[in-house]
Design a protein around this motif. Structure first.
Motif, PDB file in Angstrom:
ATOM      1  N   GLU A  60       0.837  -1.207   0.000  1.00 44.12           N
ATOM      2  CA  GLU A  60       0.000   0.000   0.000  1.00 44.12           C
ATOM      3  C   GLU A  60       0.870   1.254   0.000  1.00 44.12           C
ATOM      4  OE1 GLU A  60      -2.449  -0.528   3.413  1.00 44.12           O
ATOM      5  OE2 GLU A  60      -3.910  -1.808   2.369  1.00 44.12           O
ATOM      6  N   ARG A  61       1.963   1.208   0.767  1.00 40.97           N
ATOM      7  CA  ARG A  61       2.862   2.369   0.786  1.00 40.97           C
ATOM      8  C   ARG A  61       3.541   2.541  -0.562  1.00 40.97           C
ATOM      9  NH1 ARG A  61       6.502   5.017   5.360  1.00 40.97           N
ATOM     10  NH2 ARG A  61       8.031   6.105   4.056  1.00 40.97           N
ATOM     11  N   MET A  62       3.914   1.430  -1.195  1.00 43.48           N
ATOM     12  CA  MET A  62       4.511   1.512  -2.539  1.00 43.48           C
ATOM     13  C   MET A  62       3.583   2.251  -3.502  1.00 43.48           C
ATOM     14  SD  MET A  62       5.976  -2.392  -2.878  1.00 43.48           S
ATOM     15  CE  MET A  62       6.277  -2.232  -4.647  1.00 43.48           C
ATOM     16  N   GLU A  63       2.279   1.931  -3.425  1.00 46.91           N
ATOM     17  CA  GLU A  63       1.309   2.582  -4.303  1.00 46.91           C
ATOM     18  C   GLU A  63       1.219   4.079  -4.025  1.00 46.91           C
ATOM     19  OE1 GLU A  63      -0.545   1.422  -6.824  1.00 46.91           O
ATOM     20  OE2 GLU A  63       0.536  -0.477  -6.679  1.00 46.91           O
ATOM     21  N   ARG A  64       1.294   4.443  -2.746  1.00 46.64           N
ATOM     22  CA  ARG A  64       1.140   5.855  -2.373  1.00 46.64           C
ATOM     23  C   ARG A  64       2.384   6.676  -2.662  1.00 46.64           C
ATOM     24  NH1 ARG A  64      -1.058   3.438   2.253  1.00 46.64           N
ATOM     25  NH2 ARG A  64       0.838   3.924   3.434  1.00 46.64           N
ATOM     26  N   THR A  65       3.569   6.056  -2.461  1.00 40.15           N
ATOM     27  CA  THR A  65       4.804   6.847  -2.511  1.00 40.15           C
ATOM     28  C   THR A  65       5.667   6.580  -3.734  1.00 40.15           C
ATOM     29  OG1 THR A  65       6.064   5.198  -1.289  1.00 40.15           O
ATOM     30  CG2 THR A  65       4.867   6.855   0.009  1.00 40.15           C
ATOM     31  N   THR A 123      12.553  -0.381  -0.090  1.00 39.96           N
ATOM     32  CA  THR A 123      12.562   0.924   0.579  1.00 39.96           C
ATOM     33  C   THR A 123      11.306   1.118   1.407  1.00 39.96           C
ATOM     34  OG1 THR A 123      13.899   1.848  -1.197  1.00 39.96           O
ATOM     35  CG2 THR A 123      12.722   3.406   0.212  1.00 39.96           C
ATOM     36  N   ALA A 124      10.156   0.749   0.836  1.00 40.11           N
ATOM     37  CA  ALA A 124       8.897   0.931   1.552  1.00 40.11           C
ATOM     38  C   ALA A 124       8.878   0.107   2.831  1.00 40.11           C
ATOM     39  CB  ALA A 124       7.726   0.545   0.652  1.00 40.11           C
ATOM     40  N   ASN A 184       9.625   3.447  10.947  1.00 38.67           N
ATOM     41  CA  ASN A 184       8.637   4.510  11.205  1.00 38.67           C
ATOM     42  C   ASN A 184       8.967   5.820  10.498  1.00 38.67           C
ATOM     43  OD1 ASN A 184       6.939   2.978  12.959  1.00 38.67           O
ATOM     44  ND2 ASN A 184       8.475   3.225  14.578  1.00 38.67           N
ATOM     45  N   LYS A 185       9.554   5.722   9.323  1.00 40.41           N
ATOM     46  CA  LYS A 185       9.866   6.922   8.572  1.00 40.41           C
ATOM     47  C   LYS A 185       8.598   7.458   7.909  1.00 40.41           C
ATOM     48  CE  LYS A 185      12.954   8.794   5.043  1.00 40.41           C
ATOM     49  NZ  LYS A 185      14.062   8.501   4.106  1.00 40.41           N
ATOM     50  N   PRO A 186       8.260   8.741   8.106  1.00 43.33           N
ATOM     51  CA  PRO A 186       7.024   9.280   7.523  1.00 43.33           C
ATOM     52  C   PRO A 186       7.079   9.315   5.998  1.00 43.33           C
ATOM     53  CG  PRO A 186       8.352  11.040   8.468  1.00 43.33           C
ATOM     54  CD  PRO A 186       8.999   9.759   8.875  1.00 43.33           C
ATOM     55  N   GLU A 187       5.888   9.249   5.407  1.00 37.74           N
ATOM     56  CA  GLU A 187       5.813   9.303   3.949  1.00 37.74           C
ATOM     57  C   GLU A 187       6.040  10.730   3.466  1.00 37.74           C
ATOM     58  OE1 GLU A 187       2.210   7.600   2.544  1.00 37.74           O
ATOM     59  OE2 GLU A 187       2.379   5.823   3.805  1.00 37.74           O
ATOM     60  N   SER A 188       6.752  10.860   2.369  1.00 43.09           N
ATOM     61  CA  SER A 188       7.049  12.171   1.813  1.00 43.09           C
ATOM     62  C   SER A 188       5.900  12.641   0.929  1.00 43.09           C
ATOM     63  CB  SER A 188       8.338  12.104   0.987  1.00 43.09           C
ATOM     64  OG  SER A 188       8.470  13.233   0.169  1.00 43.09           O
ATOM     65  N   PRO A 189       5.300  13.798   1.190  1.00 43.62           N
ATOM     66  CA  PRO A 189       4.230  14.312   0.323  1.00 43.62           C
ATOM     67  C   PRO A 189       4.704  14.476  -1.118  1.00 43.62           C
ATOM     68  CG  PRO A 189       4.322  15.552   2.377  1.00 43.62           C
ATOM     69  CD  PRO A 189       5.540  14.681   2.345  1.00 43.62           C
ATOM     70  N   LYS A 190       5.960  14.866  -1.278  1.00 43.25           N
ATOM     71  CA  LYS A 190       6.498  15.051  -2.623  1.00 43.25           C
ATOM     72  C   LYS A 190       6.527  13.724  -3.375  1.00 43.25           C
ATOM     73  CE  LYS A 190      10.587  16.779  -5.053  1.00 43.25           C
ATOM     74  NZ  LYS A 190      11.936  17.367  -4.901  1.00 43.25           N
TER      75      LYS A 190
END
Length: 432
Positions: free
Chosen positions: A13-18, A24-25, A32-38
């Motif tokens: 799911e994180r791969m899809e978002r980021t 890496t995901a 617990n590294k936050p997702e980058s909006p960029k």
């Protein structure tokens, strides 16, 4: 490091978002590294671009485009259940190879347990016995020892494998997932006493075992431990059991291709394996890592050393003095029987019957027909080892029992020496 539940799902799911890679995901979730909006905006843009490109390439509605066939997926056999296991490690890899589609190039069928056991080094002998602070310790190993059994099996089988070792639990989990995602069972090495279904007080702290991880079940992993059914274990518990294996920490291996070895190469590896086996039994080669003073406990010489200790009624290392107390003698005989019945370091008939099967199968390889002539002598040895095992439970006085065991072992030693010498002579002739 504790792994969150549903880690695979969260990672994808994180791969899809980021737009991050799987590795890496997963690492970012674990730390617990936050997702980058960029990164999320860039992933959305890429997905939008892919959708637009697909629409642009789509045929016009009026066009009668021929339906495209989906790419052919590799179909692999189901993972087989343990059945009639003689030797644990060879049987485990028989199941792993079967599921991966690796076959014997001559028969076109999966490698049998007997063939893999023979390639691993087959049979051997090692015995030691002592009492330390009233604690009895008796061992009798009848499989190949001390050479690296599993590594020899993997190398000589000719199968294409990917082996990994790491000190990082995160990296180990990633490697494990890569094998499972490819549809392959992954073999890992663990400390036995760290497994949730094992009574830690009943096993030695140094004991290790290989397990095959065959897939997921809800939040757990399913592992084959040779018990006949798959056991569920959490990723956290499996990681902890792997971490306790200090040497080769987080080792694992899986079959990356169903490619089978060439029959000529397999035949050469069979001869190498048999040469190692006969040399170990006859004492004609030096064993790596074994002190000279302890070498007398191995092979045919080891059988005769053990027989002498069984007959010795006065020496400190003789069984009459070493296990003079009834309770200690009973423990020693029970441990001896346990090793002979065990599938890790021994087996029914001292694994000699399985070795006879190996020689019969090896005789089907190009140029190795003469090996089949030796199968009968190893089948006969299996019967002698079974007689020895049954004698352990004979209702005799201690001195009479020890003498009877010594006589049976001396008969085995003579037959073992004759069989190994004849087999070594045949191998030398085949190589000439």
């Amino acid at each position: 490091m504790v792994q969150p539940k549903n880690l695979k799902k969260l990672t994808r799911e994180r791969m899809e978002r980021t737009g991050e890679s799987y590795t890496t995901a997963r690492k970012n979730i674990m730390t617990n590294k936050p997702e980058s909006p960029k990164a999320a905006r860039a992933a959305a843009a890429r997905n939008y671009g892919k959708e637009a490109a697909q629409k642009a390439k789509a045929p016009a509605p009026a066009a009668a485009a021929a339906p495209k066939q989906a790419p052919k997926q590799e179909e692999l056999p189901e993972y087989p259940a343990p059945e009639n296991v003689m030797q644990y490690d060879a049987a485990l890899w028989h199941r792993v190879f079967t599921q991966a589609g690796v076959v014997n190039p001559v028969t076109g069928q999966p490698f049998t347990e007997a063939m893999l056991a023979g390639l691993a080094g087959g049979i051997g002998f090692m015995q030691h016995s002592f009492v330390d602070q009233d604690e009895v310790s008796v061992a009798l190993i009848t499989r190949a020892h001390p050479e690296p059994y599993t590594q020899n099996l993997l190398t000589r089988s000719g199968a294409k494998l990917l082996e990994r070792t790491t000190s990082s639990p995160i990296r180990a989990a990633e490697y494990l997932d890569a094998g499972l995602d490819a549809g392959r069972a992954v073999v890992v090495r663990v400390a036995v006493n760290a497994l949730p279904w094992i009574d830690a007080d009943q096993v030695d702290e140094a004991d290790t075992i290989d397990l095959a991880v065959v897939g997921d079940y809800e939040d757990d992993l399913l592992v084959d431990d040779g018990s006949g059914s798959l056991n569920a274990i959490s990723p956290e518990d499996l990681s902890a059991a792997r971490a306790k294996r200090k040497k080769e920490k987080f080792w694992q291996a899986w079959v990356v291709s169903r490619r089978s070895p060439k029959s000529e190469a397999l035949a050469a590896n069979v001869l190498d394996a048999i040469s190692e086996t006969t040399a170990r039994l006859l004492g004609t080669s030096q064993m790596r890592g074994i002190p000279a003073h302890f070498a007398k406990n191995f092979g045919v010489a080891g059988m005769r050393t053990f027989a002498a200790r069984l007959r010795d009624s006065e020496g400190k290392t003789g069984w009459a003095q070493l296990f003079a107390e009834d309770a200690q003698r009973e423990q020693a005989l029970e441990q001896l029987a346990g090793f002979l019945a065990d599938t890790r370091f021994g087996g029914i008939g001292g694994l000699r019957g399985q070795y006879a099967d190996f020689l019969d199968e090896a005789a089907e390889l190009p140029g190795l027909e003469a090996l089949g002539e030796h199968a009968a002598s190893y089948a006969a040895l299996a019967a002698l080892w079974i007689d020895f095992s049954q004698l352990l439970f004979a209702e005799l006085e201690p001195a009479d029992l020890f003498n009877a065991l010594a006589g049976a072992l001396e008969q085995i030693a003579d037959a073992e020496e004759h069989s190994a010498a004849a087999l070594a002579e045949t191998v030398a002739a085949l190589r000439a």
